[in-house]
Motif scaffolding. Sequence first.
Motif, short mmCIF file in Angstrom:
data_model
loop_
_atom_site.label_atom_id
_atom_site.label_comp_id
_atom_site.label_asym_id
_atom_site.label_seq_id
_atom_site.Cartn_x
_atom_site.Cartn_y
_atom_site.Cartn_z
N ALA A 103 12.09 39.84 27.15
CA ALA A 103 13.23 39.02 27.58
C ALA A 103 13.55 39.40 29.01
N VAL A 104 14.41 38.62 29.65
CA VAL A 104 14.82 38.90 31.02
C VAL A 104 16.34 39.11 31.04
N GLU A 113 22.40 44.57 45.03
CA GLU A 113 22.36 43.18 44.62
C GLU A 113 21.81 43.05 43.20
N ALA A 114 22.27 42.01 42.50
CA ALA A 114 21.79 41.76 41.15
C ALA A 114 20.30 41.46 41.17
N GLU A 115 19.62 41.86 40.11
CA GLU A 115 18.18 41.68 40.01
C GLU A 115 17.82 41.35 38.57
N ASP A 116 16.93 40.38 38.38
CA ASP A 116 16.47 40.02 37.04
C ASP A 116 15.30 40.91 36.65
N ILE A 137 13.48 48.62 30.53
CA ILE A 137 14.18 47.61 31.31
C ILE A 137 13.69 47.72 32.75
N GLY A 138 13.02 46.69 33.26
CA GLY A 138 12.45 46.76 34.60
C GLY A 138 11.26 47.68 34.66
N LEU A 273 24.38 44.50 32.25
CA LEU A 273 23.16 43.77 31.92
C LEU A 273 23.57 42.51 31.16
N GLU A 274 22.99 41.35 31.53
CA GLU A 274 23.28 40.10 30.84
C GLU A 274 21.99 39.31 30.62
#
Length: 280
Positions: A103-104, A113-116, A137-138, A273-274
């Motif tokens: 999932a992302v 900055e936000a990162e996916d 995650i990442g 995280l979303e």
Amino acid sequence: MRFSRMIVISLLLVLTLIVSLGACSSDNDDSSDGDTPDGDDPDGDDPDGDDPDGDDPDGDDPDGDDPDGDDPDGDDPDGDDPDIHPHWQVGWQDFFPDENESAVYRSTPYGGEAEDLQTHLEYDVEYEGGTWTRIVIGEPEPDHTGVAIYINETAPWVVEVKGVASYNKDGSGFTESFDTPITFRLDTALDVETVYDGEISMFGGDPMDVTYAVTVTDFNADVTVPYGTLSGCMEVKIAVSGEFLGDDLVVTIYAHPEHRIVSWTDPPGFMSLELVEGWK
């Protein structure tokens, strides 16, 4: 440094209907309405005679396999399946995707900055002398952005946490681990606080005391994330305190029956995280 852990609808109401029958005439034992001439429905709530025991007066359980109404989906009519959450009616194994699924999630770092980030699970990973499930995650490695969380599912709705490794592109990061893994139960009823005490080591240093107070605060929450608005979520609040924190921290996690964790405030290494893209 901050650390938290996920991943817990009300008390069942049992209604017993007692009907006392008095002496009646032989030809018309019941009400003057003529609904039940045989006298088997003195209250007049079963005129069709399809609920003689009185355990389904509303007619919403014609098969009689859920008279208490605590299993509306029919996936655990006997209430003896430990995989089914006793208050949320969700299967524990549904939360563990296959190793080829991902999932992302949108990560919001501290001061960046936000990162996916792509997210997946790896099973049977060697870590600090044991075998663990690793939540990835990442990219959890130096000079990249990512987090690895090491857990074990010791029983349905029981999670054992061993440690965390967090990395950032700027070269910063941290590790946290428990000499004795800390165990969390997520099958509690609504608004019941459960307190867990442990010792945590950071960067391999001396152990420090830490306390987690875990409370499930909702089983039917609505949550809006980049993926969309999701209903029927379990909301878990975790109050974290200990000498390594400074100020106490309250973490909030939302989990969805189909999409698993959809929102997490103050996870290890991030502000939030979303969910952006669902598991597939």
